[in-house]
Motif scaffolding. Structure first.
Motif, PDB file in Angstrom:
ATOM      1  N   LYS A 188       0.820  -1.217   0.000  1.00 39.46           N
ATOM      2  CA  LYS A 188       0.000   0.000   0.000  1.00 39.46           C
ATOM      3  C   LYS A 188       0.854   1.268   0.000  1.00 39.46           C
ATOM      4  O   LYS A 188       0.443   2.293  -0.550  1.00 39.46           O
ATOM      5  CB  LYS A 188      -0.944  -0.007   1.201  1.00 39.46           C
ATOM      6  N   ILE A 189       2.030   1.198   0.635  1.00 38.70           N
ATOM      7  CA  ILE A 189       2.897   2.387   0.660  1.00 38.70           C
ATOM      8  C   ILE A 189       3.911   2.333  -0.494  1.00 38.70           C
ATOM      9  O   ILE A 189       4.867   3.098  -0.523  1.00 38.70           O
ATOM     10  CB  ILE A 189       3.629   2.531   2.009  1.00 38.70           C
ATOM     11  N   HIS A 190       3.669   1.396  -1.435  1.00 42.34           N
ATOM     12  CA  HIS A 190       4.503   1.240  -2.632  1.00 42.34           C
ATOM     13  C   HIS A 190       5.950   0.889  -2.295  1.00 42.34           C
ATOM     14  O   HIS A 190       6.885   1.324  -2.984  1.00 42.34           O
ATOM     15  CB  HIS A 190       4.466   2.517  -3.481  1.00 42.34           C
ATOM     16  N   ALA A 191       6.127   0.126  -1.232  1.00 37.32           N
ATOM     17  CA  ALA A 191       7.452  -0.408  -0.885  1.00 37.32           C
ATOM     18  C   ALA A 191       7.498  -1.844  -1.411  1.00 37.32           C
ATOM     19  O   ALA A 191       7.509  -2.813  -0.645  1.00 37.32           O
ATOM     20  CB  ALA A 191       7.672  -0.354   0.612  1.00 37.32           C
ATOM     21  N   TYR A 192       7.522  -1.976  -2.736  1.00 40.01           N
ATOM     22  CA  TYR A 192       7.344  -3.294  -3.348  1.00 40.01           C
ATOM     23  C   TYR A 192       8.535  -4.221  -3.127  1.00 40.01           C
ATOM     24  O   TYR A 192       8.375  -5.434  -3.039  1.00 40.01           O
ATOM     25  CB  TYR A 192       7.053  -3.141  -4.837  1.00 40.01           C
ATOM     26  N   ARG A 193       9.719  -3.656  -3.048  1.00 39.95           N
ATOM     27  CA  ARG A 193      10.880  -4.517  -2.795  1.00 39.95           C
ATOM     28  C   ARG A 193      10.778  -5.144  -1.411  1.00 39.95           C
ATOM     29  O   ARG A 193      11.028  -6.344  -1.242  1.00 39.95           O
ATOM     30  CB  ARG A 193      12.177  -3.722  -2.914  1.00 39.95           C
TER      31      ARG A 193
END
Length: 454
Positions: A188-193
């Motif tokens: 959700k916070i776009h911390a995909y790694r």
């Protein structure tokens, strides 16, 4: 019936109902038989089974025998439950007639934030754990999974529908379910790694480069949200930065490719932390090799100090020089060792003889004598002889990897610790080709040194 058996049976009885197509599919995987001659034909089963083996009917034809055991699994899900159901089908023939029986063997259920495991033995007793299919096998050894596109259903219907993931293996369901909140938060916070690190840990590199889920929880994510938000930052990068600050330093871009956060405590106090990072990056230093270098110095009674020793301009030359001195030191020390003690260690170590194997043109040999390790170190110009005590005491495992047609000629040296390959080197610590790594991993499997996934 025991209380545990009753409880487990109740849980098993309320399992989701597989579709009728699943049962038809299971039967379609089973082999049947047909015997015939000019006068007579015997068809083993009138069920819609799979491949039919046709044989000539004679007086000596064997018509009564145990055929085969099959294991089939299916993944089912609803909005509140995910299940992995496994069934055992047994086929036997009596006077040409085929009989097929089946029963539930294992059930994994993910529901209400709990992971329930239930197994049924051959006597029909239920237990709160899974059963291996075969002796020395696993819970899913030989299982064939019903192709019902279960991954897509997990994405659309189950409690995992809020997570973004592609195709997964059935054994990854457990981790995704266990850490679904943390994964969803990171996505959700776009911390995909970070989300991918939580979902798909790389067990080949060990815990030192994977996310430490003892640390990463809901509270930790909330606290460190800004560090990861809209970024490609890793957990290792976060911990590196934090621990470097504790050493009055800051993270030098690129250092995460060379160090893990566990390494920081091993960096000598006598060198500036930022200077050390820049030196590591500039010279492409492998930290394990650096630690070996320090270890050799200390074992020889040399306390490393000053930039000339701690961050030498030509580390490779310094390391090779130290290896030469150390091998001489070890040989001299070996001469002074108690021969009786050494013989005792070598005798006890013969228990590992079964690990010697030849795979795809490479011979794997576990050394049984101190002299073998010293010879290996001298020929390949590395510090394997410094591992003599740990090797013979069982703290680590050294393995020689050589061409099967040249088993006496040192080629590569392998170190295994806690079920993982931690070092694999050639002459002068050169890297080992990828195809040889693959063969080494196969040797790990055959010797059953590969740990089960957590």
């Amino acid at each position: 019936m025991s209380k545990i058996n009753e409880q487990c049976k109740r849980e098993a009885d309320r399992r989701l109902k597989p579709p009728a197509d699943f049962w038809r599919w299971c039967y379609s995987q089973i082999t049947t038989y047909k015997w015939s001659n000019k006068d007579k034909t015997i068809i083993a089963s009138d069920l819609d089974l799979g491949h039919c083996i046709e044989k000539r009917l004679t007086k000596s034809s064997r018509l009564t025998f145990y055929d085969k055991t099959y294991f089939f699994s299916i993944v089912l899900s609803t909005s509140k439950r995910i299940e992995i159901q496994s069934y055992e089908f047994s086929s036997k023939l009596v006077e040409g007639k085929q009989f097929i029986n089946f029963q539930l063997t294992n059930l994994e259920r993910f529901e209400n934030d709990k992971h329930t495991k239930i197994g049924q033995d051959f006597n029909g007793q239920f237990y709160p754990y899974l059963f291996a299919n075969f002796f020395s096998g696993g819970f899913y050894t030989g299982n064939i999974f019903y192709p019902n596109n279960w991954e897509k259903r997990l994405q659309k219907v189950s409690e995992l529908k809020y997570l973004k993931f592609d195709n997964i293996y059935f054994w990854e369901i457990e981790r995704l379910y266990k850490y679904k909140f943390e994964i969803e938060f990171a996505q959700k916070i776009h911390a995909y790694r970070l989300a991918n690190e939580i979902m798909y840990p790389d067990y080949r590199i060990g815990f030192t480069r994977n996310v430490d889920m003892r640390t990463l929880n809901r509270r930790w994510l909330q606290k460190n949200k800004q560090f990861f938000k809209n970024s490609n930052r890793s957990f290792n990068e976060f911990e590196l930065s934090r621990r470097l600050k504790e050493r009055n330093g800051q993270l030098v871009p690129g250092i995460e490719s060379y160090l893990t956060y566990h390494d920081i405590k091993h960096i000598p106090k006598g060198v500036g932390i930022n200077k050390f990072q820049k030196w590591v990056i500039k010279h492409h230093i492998e930290f394990n090799e650096y630690l070996d270098y320090l270890k050799m110095l200390r074992e020889m009674g040399i306390d490393p100090e000053g930039d000339a020793m701690l961050v030498p301009k030509d580390f490779t030359a310094m390391h090779n020089h130290t290896v030469g001195l150390y091998n001489q030191f070890v040989e001299e020390r070996r001469k002074l060792e108690d021969k009786k003690k050494r013989k005792q260690l070598e005798a006890e170590f013969k228990l590992r003889e079964g690990m010697d194997k030849t795979i795809n043109g490479y011979a794997f040999h576990v050394p049984r004598k101190v002299a073998e390790l010293i010879y290996e170190g001298k020929k390949l110009h590395h510090c394997v002889s410094s591992y003599t005590d740990k090797h013979f005491k069982g703290d680590t495992l050294i393995v020689f990897v050589r061409l099967s047609n040249q088993p006496k000629m040192p080629l590569y040296t392998l170190e295994v610790k806690q079920g993982k390959i931690v070092q694999f080197r050639g002459k002068y610590n050169q890297d080992v080709p990828t195809d040889v790594w693959d063969i080494a991993n196969e040797w790990m499997k055959q010797t059953k040194l590969v740990p089960k996934a957590a």
